[in-house]
Design a protein around this motif. Structure first.
Motif, PDB file in Angstrom:
ATOM      1  N   GLU A 201       0.825  -1.217   0.000  1.00 55.47           N
ATOM      2  CA  GLU A 201       0.000   0.000   0.000  1.00 55.47           C
ATOM      3  C   GLU A 201       0.853   1.258   0.000  1.00 55.47           C
ATOM      4  OE1 GLU A 201      -1.292  -2.021   3.077  1.00 55.47           O
ATOM      5  OE2 GLU A 201      -2.424  -3.238   1.676  1.00 55.47           O
TER       6      GLU A 201
ATOM      7  N   SER B 261      -2.275   3.600  -0.016  1.00 55.15           N
ATOM      8  CA  SER B 261      -3.272   3.135  -0.975  1.00 55.15           C
ATOM      9  C   SER B 261      -2.788   1.872  -1.638  1.00 55.15           C
ATOM     10  CB  SER B 261      -3.558   4.212  -2.026  1.00 55.15           C
ATOM     11  OG  SER B 261      -2.425   4.463  -2.814  1.00 55.15           O
ATOM     12  N   CYS B 262      -3.705   0.901  -1.789  1.00 59.57           N
ATOM     13  CA  CYS B 262      -3.283  -0.373  -2.341  1.00 59.57           C
ATOM     14  C   CYS B 262      -3.219  -0.271  -3.854  1.00 59.57           C
ATOM     15  CB  CYS B 262      -4.186  -1.505  -1.871  1.00 59.57           C
ATOM     16  SG  CYS B 262      -5.903  -1.315  -2.259  1.00 59.57           S
ATOM     17  N   LEU B 272     -10.205   2.885  -8.126  1.00 55.67           N
ATOM     18  CA  LEU B 272      -9.271   3.174  -7.048  1.00 55.67           C
ATOM     19  C   LEU B 272      -8.208   4.193  -7.470  1.00 55.67           C
ATOM     20  CD1 LEU B 272      -8.900   1.972  -4.155  1.00 55.67           C
ATOM     21  CD2 LEU B 272      -7.039   0.654  -5.125  1.00 55.67           C
ATOM     22  N   MET B 295      -8.480   2.417   0.069  1.00 53.91           N
ATOM     23  CA  MET B 295      -8.318   0.980  -0.121  1.00 53.91           C
ATOM     24  C   MET B 295      -9.417   0.420  -1.027  1.00 53.91           C
ATOM     25  SD  MET B 295      -5.636   0.539   1.859  1.00 53.91           S
ATOM     26  CE  MET B 295      -5.502  -1.209   2.233  1.00 53.91           C
ATOM     27  N   CYS B 297     -10.848  -2.585  -0.846  1.00 59.10           N
ATOM     28  CA  CYS B 297     -11.510  -3.774  -0.328  1.00 59.10           C
ATOM     29  C   CYS B 297     -12.146  -3.471   1.031  1.00 59.10           C
ATOM     30  CB  CYS B 297     -10.465  -4.883  -0.225  1.00 59.10           C
ATOM     31  SG  CYS B 297     -11.056  -6.347   0.564  1.00 59.10           S
ATOM     32  N   GLY B 301      -9.617  -3.803   3.882  1.00 61.78           N
ATOM     33  CA  GLY B 301      -9.070  -2.449   3.834  1.00 61.78           C
ATOM     34  C   GLY B 301      -8.795  -1.812   5.183  1.00 61.78           C
ATOM     35  N   ALA B 313     -12.724   2.724   2.021  1.00 57.22           N
ATOM     36  CA  ALA B 313     -12.551   1.491   1.257  1.00 57.22           C
ATOM     37  C   ALA B 313     -13.847   1.257   0.503  1.00 57.22           C
ATOM     38  CB  ALA B 313     -12.251   0.319   2.182  1.00 57.22           C
TER      39      ALA B 313
END
Lengths: 351, 351
Positions: A201, B261-262, B272, B295, B297, B301, B313
């Motif tokens: 992340e 942030s993923c 996203l 995130m 999810c 998240g 998320a």
């Protein structure tokens, strides 16, 4: 720089991870894996920008089955990212995945784990155990996170080893850089499986690439890491480019342009920023390794950029073209860019 | 992370370098120093983006004299960058420079060096000895570059010490990261003067920031470094931003937005990348430190981004707002961005 850790080599498709092989750069698609066309297209773009292994998410059985069709149209090994559901793992293996990312401890039933491990062993398919700081099992909160990550990973490893499975790769990712570094250091004392490095992340390209460069840079400099994945919220190709830049900074890989350019200071009398941008844009997608310098000072430039294969330096309307620190010729400033490009062209042809 | 090296503190204007002070972020103007208006404007922009010390090039006597006028309109300490000519050093001191960057060994006549050192001592003005790998004096080519850099710096240091001058700061910069790391490590065994870290000619922002993050990251993680300057061919404000990102990644400074942030993967069902970009753009210039997560999810998240002060998320048209890993509320996806901004606003007001 510390000598690289002696890790056990592992074969993922036609790519070797560990055992002294060059550090491998990988990425992950952000398409819907079930959309074969979109996923193949993204993987082909990733191949073009130098990605050596690609991972896809496998959220359901249709995604697992899509792997067979995707594999037909790509050249790089494919890793299936699986959580919890052993049936997805079996289907991905069946579909020809070159590796799994799977934490066996998260599959509840022993018989289910056994069936996955058996299928992977039969095919010689490696499994990456991927522990993330954010999703650790409940445990002793007083312990440092890095230690809990390592213990979680060791638990997963034991499950595989108990079934005589050792085609293992390990990752221990956190957003926090010191935690990540500490976790890999600890793990290096415990096992000799190859390491997949990453910072989770890490964020969008601008900040995420810096955070990843700090974290992976520290680990690689210590000799740890056999493959890297830079996680960025953006185009997966950026992950690959940043990955190579990190490796190039440490002399661990050579690829394409390495641009040596001084910060324009109050001494510089040409448009150094503009010139550097033009050079970068023109040579950005070059694949052959070449060090190119753009310097603002005719007197010190060639010496300061001695390690450049070729370079230019300008000032007061005139400029020079140099090779390996030696002046090749002097020319008007307006001709510098074209002269550099011609020299690059001839160097690439010579090789 | 290694404990920070115990360096001797040094005062540059109102900023402390070393002696346990937080690592200081600095930059250099790329305007013509003789153009007071342009230089002041750039320094003010640098101040706004958090730059704590600014250096200016002093190529001639007019530039040295301009320092007096520049100083009147800025709030940060100003360092004069001088090469070879002792008269420029004297004029810069006279004009009120808060520090000099000067290698005394490059001034030929002893009496000239003495006059500079005397003037600096009288004013209590520090001198940075700045050795670059690209402009080493001729020497034993069989020695490693790092060692030659350290020896060159020690030679300059001796000249100052011989005149009872110890307001010294040292830099040892190379384009090559392992060389730079090695040089600072060696120097740390020799002296306790504070270190100014940098990687020279690191290139344009995209690649230069990665190279700098790798090099400075390794050194800072080892506890070395009291002030940093990221050299980029571009806007000096980028140097400051990148500098802070490097320090933030190691927990050495807090400043503004830290975005967790993923990477968007095939599991994510919202935009996203777009959402992350909007958050970054909106909060980029925030000064107060705040960790914000975006995130992909809803299930994992909040847990994975537990360290975030606040986050969102999303998935399947719905999303959640969370604080420190705990869900605050569920809301339609289209309202996520505004809910996050409102929450940030209230957090900043609360503090």
């Amino acid at each position: 720089m510390t000598r690289r850790r002696a890790s056990r080599p592992l074969q993922i498709g036609n790519v070797t991870i560990g055992g002294g092989a060059p550090v491998v750069v990988q990425s992950m698609t952000n398409t819907d894996t079930r959309d074969v066309a979109a996923t193949v297209e993204q993987i082909r773009r990733l191949q073009e920008c130098g990605c050596q292994i690609v991972r896809v998410a496998v959220p359901d059985i249709r995604a697992a089955r899509a792997i067979a069709a995707i594999k037909r149209d790509i050249a790089v090994p494919l890793v299936a990212d699986i959580h919890f559901d052993y049936r997805l793992a079996l289907a991905a293996l069946e579909a020809g995945a070159d590796a799994l990312r799977l934490n066996p401890g998260n599959i509840r039933q022993k018989a289910q784990v056994s069936s996955v491990v058996r299928a992977a062993r039969e095919r010689g398919t490696p499994i990456r155990i991927g522990v993330n700081a954010g999703s650790l099992p409940p445990g002793d909160d007083s312990q440092p996170v890095a230690q809990r990550m390592v213990e979680a990973a060791l638990g997963h490893i034991r499950i595989l080893e108990d079934q005589d499975f050792d085609l293992i790769k390990v990752s221990l990712k956190a957003f926090d850089v010191p935690t990540t570094v500490e976790a890999y250091r600890l793990m290096a004392e415990k096992v000799n499986y190859p390491f997949h490095l990453g910072i989770t992340e890490a964020g969008p390209p601008r900040t995420g690439s810096i955070r990843s460069a700090v974290g992976l840079g520290i680990l690689l400099y210590e000799g740890l890491g056999d493959t890297i994945r830079v996680s960025l919220t953006g185009d997966p190709c950026d992950e690959v480019t940043v990955g190579y830049e990190i490796l190039k900074a440490l002399g661990l890989r050579e690829k394409g342009l390495t641009l040596i350019s001084c910060p324009s200071c109050g001494r510089v009398e040409i448009d150094l920023v503009g010139l550097t941008q033009r050079v970068e844009e023109r040579l950005m997608s070059m694949d052959r390794p070449l060090k190119v310098a753009v310097m603002g000072c005719v007197v010190n430039g060639p010496g300061e950029a001695r390690e450049a294969d070729v370079g230019i330096a300008g000032g007061r309307g005139k400029g020079i073209l140099f090779r390996k620190g030696q002046v090749v010729k002097t020319l008007p400033e307006k001709d510098l860019f074209n002269a550099l490009m011609a020299e690059v062209e001839s160097l690439l042809t010579d090789q």
